[in-house]
Structure formats: structure tokens, C-alpha cells
Design a protein around this motif. Structure first.
Motif, PDB file in Angstrom:
ATOM      1  N   TRP A  77      65.265  47.027  -0.163  1.00 14.45           N
ATOM      2  CA  TRP A  77      64.656  46.127   0.812  1.00 14.45           C
ATOM      3  C   TRP A  77      63.145  46.333   0.749  1.00 14.45           C
ATOM      4  O   TRP A  77      62.670  47.390   1.139  1.00 14.45           O
ATOM      5  CB  TRP A  77      65.182  46.444   2.205  1.00 14.45           C
ATOM      6  CG  TRP A  77      64.936  45.365   3.200  1.00 14.45           C
ATOM      7  CD1 TRP A  77      64.426  44.127   2.959  1.00 14.45           C
ATOM      8  CD2 TRP A  77      65.206  45.434   4.595  1.00 14.45           C
ATOM      9  NE1 TRP A  77      64.378  43.412   4.120  1.00 14.45           N
ATOM     10  CE2 TRP A  77      64.839  44.182   5.150  1.00 14.45           C
ATOM     11  CE3 TRP A  77      65.718  46.416   5.448  1.00 14.45           C
ATOM     12  CZ2 TRP A  77      64.965  43.896   6.504  1.00 14.45           C
ATOM     13  CZ3 TRP A  77      65.847  46.131   6.793  1.00 14.45           C
ATOM     14  CH2 TRP A  77      65.469  44.878   7.313  1.00 14.45           C
ATOM     15  N   HIS A 179      70.693  43.247  -1.522  1.00 11.41           N
ATOM     16  CA  HIS A 179      70.012  43.295  -0.231  1.00 11.41           C
ATOM     17  C   HIS A 179      70.907  43.970   0.807  1.00 11.41           C
ATOM     18  O   HIS A 179      72.113  43.725   0.822  1.00 11.41           O
ATOM     19  CB  HIS A 179      69.671  41.861   0.202  1.00 11.41           C
ATOM     20  CG  HIS A 179      68.647  41.796   1.274  1.00 11.41           C
ATOM     21  ND1 HIS A 179      68.945  42.077   2.584  1.00 11.41           N
ATOM     22  CD2 HIS A 179      67.324  41.518   1.232  1.00 11.41           C
ATOM     23  CE1 HIS A 179      67.844  41.969   3.304  1.00 11.41           C
ATOM     24  NE2 HIS A 179      66.846  41.629   2.505  1.00 11.41           N
ATOM     25  N   GLU A 181      71.344  43.390   3.867  1.00 13.35           N
ATOM     26  CA  GLU A 181      72.062  42.386   4.671  1.00 13.35           C
ATOM     27  C   GLU A 181      73.344  41.939   3.972  1.00 13.35           C
ATOM     28  O   GLU A 181      74.376  41.739   4.604  1.00 13.35           O
ATOM     29  CB  GLU A 181      71.178  41.133   4.797  1.00 13.35           C
ATOM     30  CG  GLU A 181      70.663  40.848   6.162  1.00 13.35           C
ATOM     31  CD  GLU A 181      69.854  39.571   6.119  1.00 13.35           C
ATOM     32  OE1 GLU A 181      70.453  38.492   6.257  1.00 13.35           O
ATOM     33  OE2 GLU A 181      68.621  39.663   5.924  1.00 13.35           O
ATOM     34  N   GLU A 182      73.225  41.736   2.640  1.00 10.98           N
ATOM     35  CA  GLU A 182      74.394  41.311   1.868  1.00 10.98           C
ATOM     36  C   GLU A 182      75.449  42.423   1.863  1.00 10.98           C
ATOM     37  O   GLU A 182      76.647  42.148   2.008  1.00 10.98           O
ATOM     38  CB  GLU A 182      73.992  40.956   0.431  1.00 10.98           C
ATOM     39  CG  GLU A 182      75.146  40.329  -0.337  1.00 10.98           C
ATOM     40  CD  GLU A 182      74.926  40.240  -1.840  1.00 10.98           C
ATOM     41  OE1 GLU A 182      73.842  40.632  -2.323  1.00 10.98           O
ATOM     42  OE2 GLU A 182      75.859  39.786  -2.521  1.00 10.98           O
ATOM     43  N   ILE A 184      75.926  44.738   4.123  1.00  6.79           N
ATOM     44  CA  ILE A 184      76.522  44.811   5.465  1.00  6.79           C
ATOM     45  C   ILE A 184      77.570  43.705   5.631  1.00  6.79           C
ATOM     46  O   ILE A 184      78.685  43.943   6.096  1.00  6.79           O
ATOM     47  CB  ILE A 184      75.418  44.698   6.551  1.00  6.79           C
ATOM     48  CG1 ILE A 184      74.558  45.969   6.551  1.00  6.79           C
ATOM     49  CG2 ILE A 184      76.025  44.443   7.933  1.00  6.79           C
ATOM     50  CD1 ILE A 184      73.252  45.841   7.342  1.00  6.79           C
ATOM     51  N   ALA A 185      77.212  42.496   5.223  1.00  2.00           N
ATOM     52  CA  ALA A 185      78.131  41.360   5.367  1.00  2.00           C
ATOM     53  C   ALA A 185      79.379  41.546   4.499  1.00  2.00           C
ATOM     54  O   ALA A 185      80.502  41.245   4.917  1.00  2.00           O
ATOM     55  CB  ALA A 185      77.417  40.063   5.008  1.00  2.00           C
ATOM     56  N   THR A 207      63.028  49.429  11.065  1.00  2.00           N
ATOM     57  CA  THR A 207      63.921  49.020   9.975  1.00  2.00           C
ATOM     58  C   THR A 207      65.372  49.118  10.437  1.00  2.00           C
ATOM     59  O   THR A 207      66.177  48.212  10.198  1.00  2.00           O
ATOM     60  CB  THR A 207      63.701  49.922   8.735  1.00  2.00           C
ATOM     61  OG1 THR A 207      62.354  49.766   8.305  1.00  2.00           O
ATOM     62  CG2 THR A 207      64.636  49.549   7.609  1.00  2.00           C
ATOM     63  N   ARG A 210      66.149  46.301  12.733  1.00  2.00           N
ATOM     64  CA  ARG A 210      66.371  45.030  12.024  1.00  2.00           C
ATOM     65  C   ARG A 210      67.751  44.997  11.378  1.00  2.00           C
ATOM     66  O   ARG A 210      68.442  43.978  11.404  1.00  2.00           O
ATOM     67  CB  ARG A 210      65.280  44.820  10.976  1.00  2.00           C
ATOM     68  CG  ARG A 210      63.977  44.340  11.597  1.00  2.00           C
ATOM     69  CD  ARG A 210      62.884  44.203  10.567  1.00  2.00           C
ATOM     70  NE  ARG A 210      63.170  43.193   9.554  1.00  2.00           N
ATOM     71  CZ  ARG A 210      62.417  42.999   8.466  1.00  2.00           C
ATOM     72  NH1 ARG A 210      61.354  43.752   8.264  1.00  2.00           N
ATOM     73  NH2 ARG A 210      62.725  42.060   7.606  1.00  2.00           N
ATOM     74  N   LEU A 211      68.155  46.132  10.785  1.00  2.00           N
ATOM     75  CA  LEU A 211      69.492  46.192  10.164  1.00  2.00           C
ATOM     76  C   LEU A 211      70.577  46.012  11.222  1.00  2.00           C
ATOM     77  O   LEU A 211      71.574  45.330  10.977  1.00  2.00           O
ATOM     78  CB  LEU A 211      69.679  47.526   9.438  1.00  2.00           C
ATOM     79  CG  LEU A 211      68.819  47.737   8.191  1.00  2.00           C
ATOM     80  CD1 LEU A 211      68.931  49.173   7.689  1.00  2.00           C
ATOM     81  CD2 LEU A 211      69.213  46.760   7.083  1.00  2.00           C
ATOM     82  N   GLY A 213      70.285  44.288  13.818  1.00  2.00           N
ATOM     83  CA  GLY A 213      70.275  42.848  14.086  1.00  2.00           C
ATOM     84  C   GLY A 213      71.081  42.066  13.056  1.00  2.00           C
ATOM     85  O   GLY A 213      71.560  40.974  13.324  1.00  2.00           O
ATOM     86  N   HIS A 214      71.208  42.648  11.855  1.00  2.00           N
ATOM     87  CA  HIS A 214      71.993  42.006  10.794  1.00  2.00           C
ATOM     88  C   HIS A 214      73.437  42.488  10.781  1.00  2.00           C
ATOM     89  O   HIS A 214      74.173  42.219   9.836  1.00  2.00           O
ATOM     90  CB  HIS A 214      71.359  42.259   9.428  1.00  2.00           C
ATOM     91  CG  HIS A 214      70.049  41.552   9.245  1.00  2.00           C
ATOM     92  ND1 HIS A 214      69.903  40.203   9.407  1.00  2.00           N
ATOM     93  CD2 HIS A 214      68.815  42.031   8.948  1.00  2.00           C
ATOM     94  CE1 HIS A 214      68.640  39.868   9.204  1.00  2.00           C
ATOM     95  NE2 HIS A 214      67.958  40.963   8.932  1.00  2.00           N
ATOM     96  N   GLY A 215      73.816  43.263  11.790  1.00  2.00           N
ATOM     97  CA  GLY A 215      75.231  43.637  11.913  1.00  2.00           C
ATOM     98  C   GLY A 215      75.558  45.074  11.565  1.00  2.00           C
ATOM     99  O   GLY A 215      76.735  45.445  11.582  1.00  2.00           O
TER     100      GLY A 215
END
Ligand code: AMP
Ligand code: FE
Ligand code: FE
Ligand code: ZN
Length: 281
Positions: A77, A179, A181-182, A184-185, A207, A210-211, A213-215
Motif C-alpha cells: 500500500w 492491495h 483492501e483486495e 481483506i475482501a 493506516t 483506514r484498513l 474502514g475497509h473491513g
């Protein structure tokens, strides 16, 4: 005798271990046997970018030891190296498996590219041999560093990274993109719980926010790289953000850093993780 952090009633849990399916020295069967010999109640198999060791570990463990299916995904990241752990994910999930296969193929091409640069720099290594030795794991810079040492071009891992493979090294090629976010998803879609591995000193609270916030669901609080001050800091941060706390030895093999169970976590950690994953028991 010092009392390990979170040791509760001798029921030891270690939620971070590697096998030959990434850069560990032991097979899944050997890791399980070692965990049993060391009196552990549960371990998580968390290979870098691979879920291939999970089934063998579970088969070897039977009912004698609980094996938590896991992974440690190498993400980037903004140039920041973030490892994302996944627990209780379905290792057979087709989307997860195809993404990991792509990542592995991209890593092979990157290793070849690094080898080309090393050749141009007059310090050639046998890339076929590098890839073979990395099997069945995922090829990475440590394998190239070993090859540089074997070829006599450098004397140590440190020198290999400083001169050639590190971010300022002459043969540096960044890791293929993944990434956080990817990651985590992907973990979530495969039924797993995502946890930021060993944030150490180089990751700021913003940081982690923010993570989250992305789950992101948790932070690895207990880790060999975390002294008491970092443990306190990340415990407090996890509490403030409503995240889970996990931990483990980051076992890679006998004689390499900590052994299995040497950084046990409170048994409650596993219970909370199961609750978050919707797993019974
Ligand atoms: P890769 O995933 O191929 O980019 O390789 C990353 C791995 O290389 C890390 O997990 C570390 O084990 C290792 N590594 C990174 N930097 C260094 C360094 N300066 N010295 C020794 N090992 C390193
Ligand atoms: Fe590793
Ligand atoms: Fe890691
Ligand atoms: Zn690890």
C-alpha cells in the motif's frame, strides 16, 4: 522463569505458523507433530500467499490438535509492506485460489526479471534452480538471496538485500501488486476473518483506521517483533477501534526465531476469533 504473555491454564494457542508451502522449513505434518509435542491446544497454519498446507495439517492433526485454516497475504500500500492474515477461511474457495495462483505466477515472472538484472550486473544465479528450491512454496526474494550466497556473490542475506534485492538494491523489482483492501475482501468472501499481521513500528494508527474502514477485523498484537510497548499500543488501538486481537510465534522452523507456542495468546483470543468467523466450538 518468565511467564509467557496470556498463558492460561496451560492451554496454549499459537495463531501464526509457516510450512514448506511458503518459507517454513517443516512439512504440515511435522508442524502438527511439533505442536502436539509442545503441548499446544491449537495452531493456525498461515503460509505466505498460499492455502496449500492447510488440508495436510488438518488431516495430520485429526482431533488431537485444533488446526485453524489460515493465510498471510503479502500486500503493498503506497510502498508500505503490509501482511494481512486470514483465519477460518475456506481454502477451497475458487476465487481465492485463482487469485493466489495468479499472484504466484506473477511472482515467478518477477523472480525471472530479478535474475535477468543480476545477470546484467555480473552476479548471475541459476533461476531454474531458484524456482525448484522454492517449490512447493511461493518464490520470493529470500530464495534469490540464498542463490546469491550459494554462488559466492555475497556473504550474507543482509548483503544480498542491501546491494541487490532491497528497495534500494540494484536488482530491485517490486512485488506484484496486491492491495490490502483486495486481500481483506478476498478473505472475507472466502468466509475468513482478516487481521493485520505484526504492524510493528512502521505502521501508523491512521493506516490501521483506514484498513478498519475497509473491513479489517483485527490486529496481530502479540508477535516476536512486538515488545511490551507495542503490545500495549496495539491492544489499546484494537480496543478503541473495536477490533480483535490475535498473536503467534510466526514459526518458520526449529532454530529460526521463536518456536511453536513460544508466544502463546490468551485462549479467549481463539474464542473471539471463532465468534467473528461464525465457527462453533
Ligand atoms: P518478497 O515477498 O519476495 O518481496 O520478499 C519479502 C521477504 O524478504 C520478507 O518477508 C522477508 O522475509 C525478506 N526480507 C525483506 N527485506 C529483507 C532484508 N533487508 N534482509 C533480510 N530479509 C529481508
Ligand atoms: Fe516468512
Ligand atoms: Fe509476516
Ligand atoms: Zn508470518
Amino acid at each position: 522463569m518468565h511467564r509467557p504473555p496470556g498463558h492460561e491454564g496451560g492451554r496454549r494457542v499459537d495463531l501464526h505458523a509457516h510450512t514448506i508451502f511458503s518459507d517454513g522449513l517443516l512439512t504440515p505434518e511435522e508442524v502438527v507433530a511439533r505442536a502436539r509435542a509442545r503441548g499446544l491446544m491449537a495452531i493456525a497454519i498461515t503460509d505466505h500467499d498460499s492455502v496449500d498446507g492447510i488440508e495436510r495439517a488438518r488431516a495430520a492433526a485429526g482431533t488431537a490438535l485444533e488446526v485453524v485454516p489460515g493465510i498471510e497475504i503479502s500486500t503493498l500500500w503506497d510502498g508500505l509492506d503490509l501482511h494481512i492474515l486470514g483465519f477460518f477461511l475456506d481454502g477451497d474457495d475458487p476465487v481465492l485460489r485463482s487469485r493466489l495462483t495468479r499472484f504466484r505466477d506473477e511472482r515467478v515472472r518477477r523472480a525471472q526479471e530479478i535474475a535477468e538484472r543480476l545477470e546484467a550486473l555480473g552476479v548471475p544465479v541459476d533461476v531454474g534452480d531458484v524456482l525448484e528450491r522454492a517449490t512447493p512454496g511461493v518464490v520470493g526474494r529470500p530464495h534469490l538471496a540464498d542463490a546469491l550466497i550459494r554462488a559466492g556473490h555475497v556473504e550474507s542475506l543482509d548483503e544480498a538485500f542491501r546491494r541487490f534485492l532491497g528497495a534500494r538494491g540494484e536488482a530491485f523489482v517490486p512485488r506484484p501488486a496486491f492491495h490490502p483492501e483486495e486481500a481483506i475482501a478476498l478473505i472475507h468472501a472466502a468466509g475468513g476473518v482478516s487481521v493485520l499481521a505484526h504492524p510493528g513500528t512502521h505502521v501508523g494508527d491512521s493506516t490501521v483506521e483506514r484498513l478498519a474502514g475497509h473491513g479489517l477485523r483485527g490486529i496481530e498484537v502479540w508477535h516476536p517483533q512486538h515488545g511490551p510497548a507495542l503490545v500495549r499500543r496495539y491492544r489499546a488501538l484494537a480496543q478503541r477501534l473495536g477490533l480483535l486481537s490475535t498473536g503467534g510465534s510466526d514459526f518458520h522452523g526449529p532454530g529460526r526465531s521463536l518456536d511453536l507456542g513460544d508466544l502463546p495468546v490468551p485462549a479467549g483470543v481463539l474464542a473471539h476469533l471463532k465468534q467473528a468467523a461464525g465457527v462453533s466450538g
